[in-house]
Enzyme design. Sequence first.
Site, short mmCIF file in Angstrom:
data_model
loop_
_atom_site.label_atom_id
_atom_site.label_comp_id
_atom_site.label_asym_id
_atom_site.label_seq_id
_atom_site.Cartn_x
_atom_site.Cartn_y
_atom_site.Cartn_z
CG HIS A 115 11.20 -8.53 -24.30
ND1 HIS A 115 10.89 -8.56 -22.99
CD2 HIS A 115 10.83 -7.40 -24.92
CE1 HIS A 115 10.47 -7.19 -22.63
NE2 HIS A 115 10.38 -6.57 -23.97
CD GLU A 138 10.46 -11.22 -21.03
OE1 GLU A 138 11.51 -10.39 -21.22
OE2 GLU A 138 9.23 -10.96 -21.36
NE ARG A 162 8.28 -4.62 -19.32
CZ ARG A 162 9.03 -3.92 -20.57
NH1 ARG A 162 8.21 -4.45 -21.63
NH2 ARG A 162 9.89 -3.01 -20.48
O1 LIG Z 1 10.13 -3.80 -23.65
C1 LIG Z 1 10.92 -2.86 -24.12
C2 LIG Z 1 11.02 -1.45 -23.60
O2 LIG Z 1 10.17 -1.32 -22.69
O3 LIG Z 1 11.84 -0.90 -24.02
#
Ligand SMILES: O=CC(=O)O
Length: 334
Positions: free
Chosen positions: A296, A275, A246
């Site tokens: 991502h 984001e 993250r």
């Molecule tokens: O980042 C993606 C998730 O946490 O599924």
Amino acid sequence: MTNRKRPKVYITRKLPDAVETRMRELFEAELNIDDKPRTQPELVAAVKAADVLVPTVTDRIDAALIEQAGPQLKLIASFSNGIDHIDVDAAARKGITVTNTPNVLTEDTADMTMALILAVPRRLVEGARILMDKPGEWTGWSPTWMLGRRIWGKRIGIIGMGRIGTAVARRAKAFGLSIHYHNRKRVNPVTEDELEATYWDSLDQMLARVDIVSVNCPSTPATFHLLSARRLALMQPNSYIVNTARGDIIDEDALIQCLREGRIAGAGLDVFEKEPAVNPKLVKLANEGKVVLLPHTGSATIEGRIDMGDKVIINIRTYFDGHRPPNRVLPSRT
Ligand SMILES: O=CC(=O)O
């Protein structure tokens, strides 16, 4: 399911067709065919009416939203591994169960992490872009052109040795990296032996000694800006950092500063602090070949998304069958 009434399930984003078809068969499913992210007022309306909310990482399921939920909302079955977008404690206070979709995206995320570990030091995107953007300018192989840094024989420092961190370590070992890790607690001795991994109780000490840092811990209040300006300054000037966890685990402004000043050699980022906004300074650094940016997509495989959908369905069905769903996320205080 033993219940005669089918639960009303509100799904915030478009999911793979196979998952949506199954959801329609089993539940009174409200889908998001257009895949337009839902606004907070739309989510408020949803939690007032639905029995189950199926959010994803792009939704903000905070205390303010959860407090407005009607008494019928029993379950938040997130289509995600991470749960930092959900206030699990606020849900627990309202008697709402929260579930996630662990395990099924471990290998995909570890693959993407490894891809960034290779891509940044070996200048993969920079090289590919030359042929895509200016093919005529390539004059052929050269002994001194586009040189990157060797991966084999270097040290990787993994922050967060959970499922994904361990899967990254297995891959990294196969690429000849020696494994170092920092975690709240040591992993079991069998795994440590298998990986020939060195445990660092002190993150600071590990950062100063490794060539590649891979961030694989969850985002929690305790890991917010874990890689602060002070800690980033401990890294070696020839080192690289990769983040597929993250964005807020790294102080992004401090990272940009380090990269600009050459105090860190490069970064591979799949996640960002704000984001979907990406700091233009990072884009500039990407254009200069210092960073590789991905939108991502760490877990973005067709197989993974279908498996995640299956997990969401199992969690919902188990809950409404009167059992504890397999992927229940526990609140920090009960
Ligand atoms: O980042 C993606 C998730 O946490 O599924």
